[in-house]
Design a protein around this motif. Structure first.
Motif, PDB file in Angstrom:
ATOM      1  N   ASP A 138      -2.418   6.537 -10.144  1.00  0.00           N
ATOM      2  CA  ASP A 138      -1.476   6.763 -11.238  1.00  0.00           C
ATOM      3  C   ASP A 138      -1.170   5.400 -11.861  1.00  0.00           C
ATOM      4  N   PHE A 139      -1.758   5.163 -13.045  1.00  0.00           N
ATOM      5  CA  PHE A 139      -1.683   3.844 -13.681  1.00  0.00           C
ATOM      6  C   PHE A 139      -0.501   3.705 -14.633  1.00  0.00           C
ATOM      7  N   ARG A 140       0.477   4.594 -14.543  1.00  0.00           N
ATOM      8  CA  ARG A 140       1.667   4.460 -15.410  1.00  0.00           C
ATOM      9  C   ARG A 140       2.619   3.376 -14.904  1.00  0.00           C
ATOM     10  N   THR A 141       2.332   2.792 -13.758  1.00  0.00           N
ATOM     11  CA  THR A 141       3.166   1.711 -13.236  1.00  0.00           C
ATOM     12  C   THR A 141       3.061   0.482 -14.147  1.00  0.00           C
ATOM     13  N   PRO A 142       4.108  -0.357 -14.218  1.00  0.00           N
ATOM     14  CA  PRO A 142       4.004  -1.596 -14.996  1.00  0.00           C
ATOM     15  C   PRO A 142       2.848  -2.449 -14.475  1.00  0.00           C
ATOM     16  N   GLN A 143       2.033  -2.932 -15.402  1.00  0.00           N
ATOM     17  CA  GLN A 143       0.841  -3.675 -14.997  1.00  0.00           C
ATOM     18  C   GLN A 143       1.141  -5.171 -14.854  1.00  0.00           C
ATOM     19  N   PRO A 144       0.637  -5.801 -13.784  1.00  0.00           N
ATOM     20  CA  PRO A 144       0.859  -7.240 -13.603  1.00  0.00           C
ATOM     21  C   PRO A 144       0.086  -8.045 -14.648  1.00  0.00           C
ATOM     22  N   GLN A 145       0.479  -9.299 -14.817  1.00  0.00           N
ATOM     23  CA  GLN A 145      -0.183 -10.155 -15.792  1.00  0.00           C
ATOM     24  C   GLN A 145      -1.652 -10.350 -15.456  1.00  0.00           C
ATOM     25  N   ARG A 146      -1.948 -10.514 -14.176  1.00  0.00           N
ATOM     26  CA  ARG A 146      -3.337 -10.591 -13.700  1.00  0.00           C
ATOM     27  C   ARG A 146      -3.523  -9.520 -12.643  1.00  0.00           C
ATOM     28  N   GLY A 147      -4.441  -8.630 -12.895  1.00  0.00           N
ATOM     29  CA  GLY A 147      -4.699  -7.592 -11.917  1.00  0.00           C
ATOM     30  C   GLY A 147      -4.384  -6.215 -12.464  1.00  0.00           C
ATOM     31  N   VAL A 148      -4.291  -5.261 -11.559  1.00  0.00           N
ATOM     32  CA  VAL A 148      -4.021  -3.879 -11.928  1.00  0.00           C
ATOM     33  C   VAL A 148      -3.160  -3.259 -10.846  1.00  0.00           C
ATOM     34  N   SER A 149      -2.250  -2.385 -11.244  1.00  0.00           N
ATOM     35  CA  SER A 149      -1.397  -1.700 -10.278  1.00  0.00           C
ATOM     36  C   SER A 149      -1.487  -0.197 -10.499  1.00  0.00           C
ATOM     37  N   PHE A 150      -1.201   0.539  -9.433  1.00  0.00           N
ATOM     38  CA  PHE A 150      -1.143   1.996  -9.541  1.00  0.00           C
ATOM     39  C   PHE A 150      -0.344   2.539  -8.365  1.00  0.00           C
ATOM     40  N   GLY A 151       0.122   3.759  -8.523  1.00  0.00           N
ATOM     41  CA  GLY A 151       0.763   4.472  -7.435  1.00  0.00           C
ATOM     42  C   GLY A 151      -0.118   5.627  -7.014  1.00  0.00           C
ATOM     43  N   TYR A 152       0.188   6.191  -5.863  1.00  0.00           N
ATOM     44  CA  TYR A 152      -0.487   7.433  -5.491  1.00  0.00           C
ATOM     45  C   TYR A 152       0.392   8.227  -4.549  1.00  0.00           C
ATOM     46  N   VAL A 153       0.061   9.519  -4.426  1.00  0.00           N
ATOM     47  CA  VAL A 153       0.846  10.444  -3.616  1.00  0.00           C
ATOM     48  C   VAL A 153      -0.108  11.250  -2.751  1.00  0.00           C
ATOM     49  N   LEU A 154       0.129  11.230  -1.433  1.00  0.00           N
ATOM     50  CA  LEU A 154      -0.667  12.009  -0.484  1.00  0.00           C
ATOM     51  C   LEU A 154       0.276  12.968   0.238  1.00  0.00           C
ATOM     52  N   PRO A 155       0.358  14.235  -0.219  1.00  0.00           N
ATOM     53  CA  PRO A 155       1.286  15.181   0.400  1.00  0.00           C
ATOM     54  C   PRO A 155       0.695  15.843   1.643  1.00  0.00           C
ATOM     55  N   VAL A 156       1.437  15.856   2.727  1.00  0.00           N
ATOM     56  CA  VAL A 156       1.052  16.596   3.927  1.00  0.00           C
ATOM     57  C   VAL A 156       1.429  18.067   3.757  1.00  0.00           C
ATOM     58  N   SER A 168      -9.225  19.313  -2.321  1.00  0.00           N
ATOM     59  CA  SER A 168     -10.447  19.478  -3.113  1.00  0.00           C
ATOM     60  C   SER A 168     -10.216  19.076  -4.560  1.00  0.00           C
ATOM     61  N   GLN A 169      -8.955  18.831  -4.938  1.00  0.00           N
ATOM     62  CA  GLN A 169      -8.619  18.341  -6.273  1.00  0.00           C
ATOM     63  C   GLN A 169      -7.683  17.147  -6.149  1.00  0.00           C
ATOM     64  N   VAL A 170      -7.881  16.174  -7.032  1.00  0.00           N
ATOM     65  CA  VAL A 170      -6.982  15.018  -7.100  1.00  0.00           C
ATOM     66  C   VAL A 170      -6.687  14.716  -8.562  1.00  0.00           C
ATOM     67  N   ASP A 171      -5.586  14.018  -8.781  1.00  0.00           N
ATOM     68  CA  ASP A 171      -5.196  13.615 -10.135  1.00  0.00           C
ATOM     69  C   ASP A 171      -5.446  12.133 -10.335  1.00  0.00           C
ATOM     70  N   VAL A 172      -5.927  11.793 -11.522  1.00  0.00           N
ATOM     71  CA  VAL A 172      -5.947  10.408 -11.995  1.00  0.00           C
ATOM     72  C   VAL A 172      -5.083  10.387 -13.255  1.00  0.00           C
ATOM     73  N   VAL A 173      -4.043   9.565 -13.257  1.00  0.00           N
ATOM     74  CA  VAL A 173      -3.049   9.571 -14.322  1.00  0.00           C
ATOM     75  C   VAL A 173      -3.046   8.218 -15.015  1.00  0.00           C
ATOM     76  N   THR A 174      -3.067   8.236 -16.334  1.00  0.00           N
ATOM     77  CA  THR A 174      -2.931   7.026 -17.149  1.00  0.00           C
ATOM     78  C   THR A 174      -1.831   7.276 -18.174  1.00  0.00           C
ATOM     79  N   PRO A 175      -1.400   6.245 -18.888  1.00  0.00           N
ATOM     80  CA  PRO A 175      -0.414   6.487 -19.941  1.00  0.00           C
ATOM     81  C   PRO A 175      -0.876   7.513 -20.974  1.00  0.00           C
ATOM     82  N   ALA A 176      -2.192   7.717 -21.100  1.00  0.00           N
ATOM     83  CA  ALA A 176      -2.716   8.682 -22.072  1.00  0.00           C
ATOM     84  C   ALA A 176      -2.662  10.117 -21.569  1.00  0.00           C
TER      85      ALA A 176
END
Length: 394
Positions: free
Chosen positions: A186-204, A71-79
């Motif tokens: 989670d947008f703290r991943t290094p960003q590509p020159q063109r596009g956008v990258s992110f990670g995520y975690v889905l815990p069971v 019922s809750q999720v995180d969105v993470v940026t460098p900020a």
């Protein structure tokens, strides 16, 4: 059951993956009876070969199949980290094995014919459709065909990106993950020159989770690139990979394009899944639209109507996606900035419903106002010019 010669049925499912599995389950759920059904696919899908994550209201037919929900999720940026409370929605994870098992049960109850052969050409004479194998031999004659095989767009898009990813199912011997919250992006991943990258975690649970690295962009990585990105993301999360076990690896590539998919190539052939426009161009999300398509097909057949689902997304959403893709591709707006503002300036429920394609025009206007207006306006003008040029060429 295996067919050794062409069979006559009312409905043929060409392709037996996720889209077809959802249709079979929906036919069973809607109590469709007396329908002669065939499934044409050389592979009978079983086990865990993919994971779907989606949002919706709890208490639906999929609840018993879910691996986890939040019922809750995180969105993470460098900020910083933003915790989104999704009520009344929930974010859910569904693995493929229970979906395939439910489809197999439905297939038996429907007494469907399974044809373990690859499908080639579909010949539609307006009354019946003949499904042939790649050598031209007739496999099935059907009143309707639902074709979920991967297809390219009817014509190339002005912007063609890919959602591509690799995920590790990580197991720990002691509590490591927070099972109460998923990391959506989670947008703290290094960003590509063109596009956008992110990670995520889905815990069971606190010892088992899917940790994934995803890119939206025009170019794929190689194996070493995905593994390096995942190791880097694990470091950001503070995970010690030397004490964790990688139980499974998941890879995927999904089209993100404003090129149109032809959902009904002939009178009695209907395409489903990505081939039928179920993939959201701006995100690559597909599952919720596939689920809607399956329910609409089954509901139509139960009522004696043609099994033709509604368009997966409203036309205005496809236009907005084309604009967003163009703005991101041309560098008019940064990917992290785009998603950060989307979540920062809208209620979480509105964002998730928009990404699913079920928001109202008033809500869409609010979403548009939350985007970087000046760069997006330039993208709008560029998109309009591109459409005019394409129309003149045609």
């Amino acid at each position: 059951m295996h067919a050794t010669s062409a069979v006559d049925v009312d409905l043929a499912l060409v392709g037996g993956g996720g889209a077809a599995s959802l249709v079979l389950a929906a036919l069973d759920r809607h109590g469709v009876s007396g329908l002669r059904v065939a499934v044409v696919d050389p592979v009978h899908k079983r086990g865990q070969d993919r994971t779907w994550a989606f949002w919706g209201l709890p208490g639906d037919d999929l609840d018993p199949l879910l691996s986890a929900s939040w019922s809750q999720v995180d969105v993470v940026t460098p900020a910083g980290r933003r915790v989104l409370t999704l009520n009344p929605l929930r974010y859910a994870m569904l693995r493929s094995a229970p979906v395939y098992d439910r489809a197999a049960d439905a297939e038996r109850r429907l007494d469907a014919v399974r044809i373990s052969a690859p499908a080639g050409e579909l010949h539609d004479d307006g009354q019946r459709v003949t499904v042939r194998d790649p050598d031209g031999r007739d496999l099935v004659r059907a009143g309707w065909v639902l074709d979920s095989r991967p297809r390219r767009p009817k014509r190339p898009g002005r912007t063609s990106w890919l959602q591509h990813f690799r995920g590790w199912w990580l197991a720990a011997d002691r509590p490591t993950f927070d099972p109460q919250r998923a990391v959506l992006m989670d947008f703290r991943t290094p960003q590509p020159q063109r596009g956008v990258s992110f990670g995520y975690v889905l815990p069971v649970d606190d010892r088992f989770a899917l940790v994934e690295y995803t890119e939206f962009g025009p170019e794929l990585l190689d194996d070493a690139g995905y593994d390096a990105a995942l190791r880097g993301y694990a470091d950001l999360l503070g995970l010690d990979l030397s004490v964790l076990r990688v139980r499974e690896v998941e890879d995927g590539v999904i089209p993100m394009t404003d090129g149109p998919f032809e959902s009904r190539p002939s009178p009695r052939v209907v395409r489903l899944g990505t081939a039928g426009g179920a993939t959201r161009p701006s995100t690559g999300f597909t599952f919720s639209a596939m689920l809607r398509q399956a329910d609409q097909v089954a509901g139509a057949l139960a009522a004696g109507r043609p099994p033709v689902p509604a368009p997966a997304y409203p036309g205005r959403h496809l236009w907005m996606d084309a604009v967003a893709l163009r703005a991101l591709d041309r560098g008019h707006v940064g990917g992290v900035e785009f998603f950060e503002r989307l979540f920062d300036r809208n209620p979480p429920e509105r964002v998730l419903r928009f990404l699913d394609g079920v928001t109202s025009p008033v809500e869409d206007l609010a979403v548009m106002r939350s985007s970087p207006l000046l760069p997006m306006t330039g993208a709008v003008l560029g998109d309009a010019t591109g459409r005019l040029r394409a129309r003149l060429r045609r």
